[in-house]
Enzyme design. Sequence first.
Site, PDB file in Angstrom:
ATOM      1  N   CYS A   2       0.817  -1.230   0.000  1.00  0.00           N
ATOM      2  CA  CYS A   2       0.000   0.000   0.000  1.00  0.00           C
ATOM      3  C   CYS A   2       0.843   1.270   0.000  1.00  0.00           C
ATOM      4  O   CYS A   2       0.658   2.149  -0.847  1.00  0.00           O
ATOM      5  CB  CYS A   2      -0.996  -0.007   1.148  1.00  0.00           C
ATOM      6  SG  CYS A   2      -0.299   0.077   2.808  1.00  0.00           S
ATOM      7  N   HIS A  37      -3.031   1.107   6.797  1.00  0.00           N
ATOM      8  CA  HIS A  37      -3.201   1.065   5.341  1.00  0.00           C
ATOM      9  C   HIS A  37      -3.296   2.491   4.803  1.00  0.00           C
ATOM     10  O   HIS A  37      -3.714   3.405   5.510  1.00  0.00           O
ATOM     11  CB  HIS A  37      -4.476   0.289   5.000  1.00  0.00           C
ATOM     12  CG  HIS A  37      -4.643  -0.004   3.533  1.00  0.00           C
ATOM     13  ND1 HIS A  37      -3.770  -0.780   2.816  1.00  0.00           N
ATOM     14  CD2 HIS A  37      -5.600   0.396   2.651  1.00  0.00           C
ATOM     15  CE1 HIS A  37      -4.184  -0.859   1.557  1.00  0.00           C
ATOM     16  NE2 HIS A  37      -5.280  -0.152   1.437  1.00  0.00           N
ATOM     17  N   HIS A  84      -5.570   1.722  -4.482  1.00  0.00           N
ATOM     18  CA  HIS A  84      -4.679   1.171  -3.466  1.00  0.00           C
ATOM     19  C   HIS A  84      -4.211  -0.224  -3.841  1.00  0.00           C
ATOM     20  O   HIS A  84      -4.752  -0.859  -4.747  1.00  0.00           O
ATOM     21  CB  HIS A  84      -5.360   1.173  -2.086  1.00  0.00           C
ATOM     22  CG  HIS A  84      -6.500   0.206  -1.952  1.00  0.00           C
ATOM     23  ND1 HIS A  84      -6.663  -0.574  -0.841  1.00  0.00           N
ATOM     24  CD2 HIS A  84      -7.535  -0.114  -2.769  1.00  0.00           C
ATOM     25  CE1 HIS A  84      -7.751  -1.322  -0.966  1.00  0.00           C
ATOM     26  NE2 HIS A  84      -8.294  -1.054  -2.129  1.00  0.00           N
TER      27      HIS A  84
END
Length: 157
Positions: free
Chosen positions: A71, A121, A133
């Site tokens: 990420c 994240h 993402h």
Amino acid sequence: MFALKCISGRLSRLGTASVLTATAVALPALLPGTVQQAEAATMGVKALNVAASKKGSPYQWGATGPNRFDCSGLTLYSFKRAGKKLPRTAAAQYNSTRHISSGARRVGDLVFFHTGRSIYHVGIYAGSGRIWHAPKTGARVRLERIWTSAVWYGRVA
């Protein structure tokens, strides 16, 4: 009133391209801070486009591209291509951004997912409640709806 008619007459003679150029030159002087905001918005949109161009790239923990990403590796790679260096991890990226409210978020801002005070994240805001993402092991870079309200937003300056 005379000044407006005079300006209007001159603008119509200048043509569209000249008007746009004149506006780009004059507007920053009239509205302080707009240049920095426009540059940040442009950088964010560029980074978003880079992330979108990586659609389908596989997730790999610790990867920073150009073919595999985790990420924060995707956000790091995307902003680097847009001309801005970010730290490596999602938490460090959060600490390096200007924190903004959900109401102030714009396309190209970073979206940080958290549990309590721990960030786990990050993605790039694409508008309409969606992010680009690199989700998790076994998944690929994709556009997805934000699935929780436990998010913070940051703007890369």
